[in-house]
Enzyme design. Structure first.
Site, PDB file in Angstrom:
ATOM      1  N   HIS A  51     -21.631  -3.229   4.332  1.00 52.74           N
ATOM      2  CA  HIS A  51     -20.309  -2.518   4.376  1.00 52.74           C
ATOM      3  C   HIS A  51     -20.142  -1.449   3.248  1.00 52.74           C
ATOM      4  O   HIS A  51     -19.630  -0.360   3.241  1.00 52.74           O
ATOM      5  CB  HIS A  51     -19.260  -3.536   4.569  1.00 52.74           C
ATOM      6  N   LYS A  81      -4.110 -16.749  14.411  1.00 50.26           N
ATOM      7  CA  LYS A  81      -5.339 -17.494  14.564  1.00 50.26           C
ATOM      8  C   LYS A  81      -5.998 -17.613  13.250  1.00 50.26           C
ATOM      9  O   LYS A  81      -5.984 -16.518  12.735  1.00 50.26           O
ATOM     10  CB  LYS A  81      -6.357 -16.726  15.477  1.00 50.26           C
ATOM     11  N   ARG A 106     -26.501  -0.774  13.008  1.00 46.90           N
ATOM     12  CA  ARG A 106     -27.778  -1.235  12.532  1.00 46.90           C
ATOM     13  C   ARG A 106     -28.886  -1.231  13.804  1.00 46.90           C
ATOM     14  O   ARG A 106     -29.925  -1.078  13.446  1.00 46.90           O
ATOM     15  CB  ARG A 106     -27.442  -2.714  12.178  1.00 46.90           C
TER      16      ARG A 106
HETATM   17  P1  ADP Z   1     -16.496  -6.159  13.753  1.00 51.40           P
HETATM   18  O1  ADP Z   1     -15.671  -7.371  13.596  1.00 51.40           O
HETATM   19  O2  ADP Z   1     -15.596  -5.087  14.090  1.00 51.40           O
HETATM   20  O3  ADP Z   1     -17.715  -5.998  14.056  1.00 51.40           O
HETATM   21  P2  ADP Z   1     -17.663  -6.037  11.107  1.00 51.40           P
HETATM   22  O4  ADP Z   1     -16.874  -6.466   9.702  1.00 51.40           O
HETATM   23  O5  ADP Z   1     -18.751  -7.006  11.367  1.00 51.40           O
HETATM   24  O6  ADP Z   1     -16.809  -5.757  12.236  1.00 51.40           O
HETATM   25  O7  ADP Z   1     -18.457  -4.714  10.785  1.00 51.40           O
HETATM   26  C1  ADP Z   1     -17.547  -3.546  10.474  1.00 51.40           C
HETATM   27  C2  ADP Z   1     -18.420  -2.407  10.716  1.00 51.40           C
HETATM   28  O8  ADP Z   1     -19.836  -2.363   9.668  1.00 51.40           O
HETATM   29  C3  ADP Z   1     -19.217  -2.206  12.070  1.00 51.40           C
HETATM   30  O9  ADP Z   1     -19.361  -0.928  12.413  1.00 51.40           O
HETATM   31  C4  ADP Z   1     -20.567  -2.864  11.954  1.00 51.40           C
HETATM   32  O10 ADP Z   1     -21.504  -2.360  12.702  1.00 51.40           O
HETATM   33  C5  ADP Z   1     -20.829  -2.196  10.513  1.00 51.40           C
HETATM   34  N1  ADP Z   1     -21.731  -3.169   9.698  1.00 51.40           N
HETATM   35  C6  ADP Z   1     -22.062  -4.314   9.709  1.00 51.40           C
HETATM   36  N2  ADP Z   1     -22.936  -4.941   8.782  1.00 51.40           N
HETATM   37  C7  ADP Z   1     -23.552  -3.439   8.531  1.00 51.40           C
HETATM   38  C8  ADP Z   1     -24.648  -3.280   7.668  1.00 51.40           C
HETATM   39  N3  ADP Z   1     -25.488  -4.143   7.297  1.00 51.40           N
HETATM   40  N4  ADP Z   1     -25.268  -2.128   7.582  1.00 51.40           N
HETATM   41  C9  ADP Z   1     -24.379  -1.109   8.126  1.00 51.40           C
HETATM   42  N5  ADP Z   1     -23.325  -1.368   9.016  1.00 51.40           N
HETATM   43  C10 ADP Z   1     -22.863  -2.597   9.115  1.00 51.40           C
END
Ligand code: ADP
Length: 151
Positions: A18, A42, A92
């Protein structure tokens, strides 16, 4: 005109993947708002929301143009409220693509001026997933190498 992007997610936890998206996003946008989606009714998060906000805020102290907000509403409404013209998301793999494709179509339907911008993950962070980190942490594993701060 100031270019503002909303980077929405659960960030449970906020990972190096992130962080990489935010830092690269700063080359494209004047301001990035990290929106932590949190349904207050929740209690289903693993990492405490206030802890996550303070960790992320400390990470960007001294870097201008990054803001953190917690929200419990439609992402498209939050973007409007903050005058964000863009949604920033990371990709990813094809599983991410399938999911992101659906939400970006929906967000476009809800607010046609909102453009979703995708950044492909940097290869060194491609295997980092919040879900796996939660599992490792739950069973006592050390997750420090995947996070841009200490928990
Ligand atoms: P959500 O709960 O909306 O899926 P996340 O917190 O899991 O959100 O992720 C937020 C964003 O960051 C999403 O677009 C996800 O695809 C992206 N993301 C998560 N992990 C990675 C990573 N390792 N590299 C690049 N982008 C990522």
């Amino acid at each position: 005109m100031k270019k503002t992007a909303l980077f929405p997610g659960s960030f449970d936890p906020f990972t190096k993947g992130h962080h990489d998206i935010v830092m690269r996003g700063l080359n494209l946008f004047d301001e990035i708002i990290i929106g932590i989606g949190h349904n207050t009714t929740k209690k289903n998060r693993y990492f405490d929301i206030d802890l996550m906000v303070s960790k992320i805020e400390s990470l960007y102290t001294g870097i201008s143009g990054v803001k953190v907000v917690v929200y419990n509403e439609l992402t498209s409404s939050l973007a409007k409220a903050h005058d964000a013209q863009y949604l920033l998301r990371g990709l990813r793999n094809t599983t991410d693509f399938e999911y992101e494709n659906t939400i970006s179509q929906m967000n476009r339907y809800l607010n046609e001026e909102l453009e979703t911008v995708f950044l492909i993950t940097s290869p060194e962070f491609a295997a980092i997933s919040s879900t796996i980190i939660r599992e490792v942490h739950r069973y006592g594993g050390n997750v420090d190498t995947f996070l841009p701060y200490k928990v």
